[in-house]
Design an enzyme around this catalytic site. Structure first.
Site, short mmCIF file in Angstrom:
data_model
loop_
_atom_site.label_atom_id
_atom_site.label_comp_id
_atom_site.label_asym_id
_atom_site.label_seq_id
_atom_site.Cartn_x
_atom_site.Cartn_y
_atom_site.Cartn_z
N ASP A 162 1.98 18.98 -22.13
CA ASP A 162 1.17 17.77 -22.23
C ASP A 162 2.06 16.84 -23.05
OD1 ASP A 162 -0.41 15.67 -23.02
OD2 ASP A 162 -2.20 16.89 -23.35
N PHE A 177 -7.18 20.39 -25.97
CA PHE A 177 -7.52 18.98 -25.97
C PHE A 177 -8.72 18.82 -25.03
CE2 PHE A 177 -7.46 14.58 -24.56
CZ PHE A 177 -7.57 13.97 -25.80
N THR A 178 -9.62 17.89 -25.36
CA THR A 178 -10.91 17.78 -24.66
C THR A 178 -10.78 17.73 -23.14
OG1 THR A 178 -10.76 15.41 -25.06
CG2 THR A 178 -12.10 16.67 -26.60
N PHE A 189 -21.33 11.86 -29.70
CA PHE A 189 -20.64 10.95 -30.63
C PHE A 189 -20.49 9.54 -30.08
CE2 PHE A 189 -16.48 11.04 -28.56
CZ PHE A 189 -16.52 12.25 -27.88
N TYR A 248 0.83 -1.21 0.00
CA TYR A 248 0.00 0.00 0.00
C TYR A 248 0.86 1.26 0.00
CZ TYR A 248 -3.94 3.06 0.86
OH TYR A 248 -4.90 4.03 0.73
N ARG A 267 -14.74 12.54 -36.59
CA ARG A 267 -14.32 13.78 -35.94
C ARG A 267 -14.85 14.92 -36.81
NH1 ARG A 267 -14.31 13.09 -31.25
NH2 ARG A 267 -12.58 12.37 -30.02
N LYS A 270 -0.57 6.29 -24.20
CA LYS A 270 -0.03 6.58 -25.53
C LYS A 270 1.46 6.20 -25.56
CE LYS A 270 -3.98 9.03 -25.57
NZ LYS A 270 -4.43 10.02 -24.62
#
Ligand SMILES: *Cc1c(COP(=O)(O)O)cnc(C)c1O
Length: 459
Positions: free
Chosen positions: A217, A126-127, A450, A74, A384, A260
């Site tokens: 980012d 970016f979203t 979407f 932990y 998109r 990614k």
């Protein structure tokens, strides 16, 4: 490093996952049942899945064996220290807090630094990043170069920050209202377009001039490093690992989605040099994710991510990654299929406006094209365009300039031969494009339509 015409996959296959081949009749039924929305298809019914490159990576034998070394304590787990060391060595930051994925890191950073009335200049939105900035009362300001908004503008570093726009923004809102400047490497929403090293240096200079922090980012920063090696003077032949570290050296920290670059299926982190931000992040991560030594991850996840840090900067790996995306893109270009240029780091984007000029934007050309591609070959892509853009405050459809279908390539998952199948199918569809019809929306959810909207095909 290989620079020949043929570059095969720099790995061999040790474990396989069978994918199902279906008939056109089967796929017609499947996509109709899914309401012509590729998000609603069962993954079992998909032959080649190019929905996203997020969390769809194939791990290496080294990563799979690293899982067994996971220390599931932990607190104070060995796996945390291994990840911390990997981030320090490869990224060069002093501190790291693990999070369950990239948006967990965005949540921590935005909560710590952003206050109502703040502005965050960034090279395109970016979203999830913007959502966290706004949740904390901040306003996103787009400072990317104009070329990034034009699908046909050829520019080697289309993700660059427009330095004039950045400085104008700083002067307009005041440096005291800018908690940090955010730079994405590469720029996802612009099609995976890179930022040059010179641009990073220049942004750093401006930040120093006004006493501002510079946060990245870094989600696809290795892909960015490859483009620098390939295109920027002075970097040809330099190892990716060195280029990567130089890029990072101009920043004060980063948010990172391990799903990614880091070649894992889940994970992320927030990294920084500042001791004070680190102390606050350690307090906050307990509320949202878990103890600072695991941040919502299992010990084994941190092991796999640590190993991924070293594998992602392998020159042969990243060269093939980029070439595979380009290999697909170039086959389409050769056959006059309209795509976003130049081909970026993680995906090929079909330009549905020019692919299907006879279908009105209100008849969802990108959605129709994505559905037709699935019917034709079992390839799953993503819309998109007008569906993703949603509605404005008055309830009207937003009409985005770009109407795209994204073919996103997972890392180390498919062979170049799979790319041939995709190219063949897209080219076939392009040749019979006049026979493709638009769609009518028959179900629309209140938000993020979407994901779950349903359609019927127009006659
Ligand atoms: C995926 C992504 C994120 C968010 O990461 P998650 O791991 O999906 O939470 C942030 N920025 C960019 C550019 C991304 O592509």
């Amino acid at each position: 490093m290989p620079r020949r015409d043929i570059m095969a996959e720099p790995y061999k296959i040790k474990s396989v996952e069978t994918i199902r081949m279906t008939t056109p009749e089967y796929r017609q039924r499947a996509i109709a049942e899914a309401g012509y929305n590729t998000f609603l298809l069962k993954s079992e019914d998909v032959y080649i899945d190019l929905l996203t490159d997020s969390g769809t990576n194939a791990m290496s034998d080294m990563q799979w064996s690293a899982l067994m070394h996971g220390d599931e304590a932990y607190a104070g787990a060995r796996s945390f220290f291994r990840l911390e060391k990997a981030v320090q060595e490869i990224y060069g930051y002093k501190h790291m807090v693990p999070t369950h994925q990239g948006r967990g890191a965005e949540n921590l950073l935005s909560t710590i630094l952003i206050r109502p009335g703040h502005y965050v200049p960034q090279n395109m939105y970016f979203t999830t990043t913007r959502a966290h900035q706004e949740r904390n009362g901040g306003t996103f300001v787009d400072v990317i170069i104009d070329e990034a908004h034009d699908s046909q503008a050829e520019h080697p570093f289309k993700g660059n920050v427009d330095l004039k726009k950045l400085e104008e923004t700083i002067n307009r809102v005041g440096p005291q209202n800018i908690p940090y400047v955010n730079v994405a490497l590469t720029v996802n929403m612009a099609g995976g377009q890179p930022v040059s090293m010179q641009n990073l240096r220049d942004v750093r200079k401006i930040c120093d001039k006004y006493g501002l922090r510079l946060m990245y980012d870094a989600t696809r920063a290795v892909e960015n490093a490859f483009f620098i090696q390939e295109r920027e003077e002075g970097y040809a032949g330099k190892p990716i690992r060195e280029i990567f570290k130089e890029m990072m050296s101009y920043s004060d920290g980063c948010t990172m989605s391990g799903k990614k670059d880091l070649l894992v299926n889940i994970g992320g982190f927030l990294a920084m040099n500042d001791d004070d931000i680190f102390a606050q992040a350690k307090e906050l991560v307990v509320v949202f994710e878990g103890m600072p030594s695991y941040g919502g991850l299992a010990g084994r996840d941190m092991e796999a991510m640590a190993q991924g840090c070293y594998e992602m900067v392998d020159d042969h790996y990243i060269a093939h990654r980029i070439y595979q995306v380009r290999y697909l893109g170039e086959q389409l270009i050769k056959n006059d299929v309209p795509i976003v240029r130049p081909v970026g780091g993680h995906a090929v984007f079909l330009d549905a406006r020019r692919f299907l000029p006879h279908i009105d934007q209100d008849q969802f050309p990108s959605q129709a094209l994505a559905a037709a591609l699935y019917e034709d070959s079992g390839v799953r892509s993503m819309e998109r365009g007008i569906v993703s853009a949603g509605r404005n405050k008055r309830g009207e459809n937003n009409h985005p300039k770009l109407e795209l279908v994204r073919l996103t390539i997972p890392r180390r998952v498919y062979t170049d031969r799979h790319m041939d199948v995709v190219a063949d199918s897209v080219i076939d569809l392009y040749q019979k494009r006049n026979s493709l019809a638009g769609l009518k929306m028959v179900y629309e959810p209140p938000t993020l339509r979407f994901f779950t909207a349903r359609f019927e095909r127009l006659p």
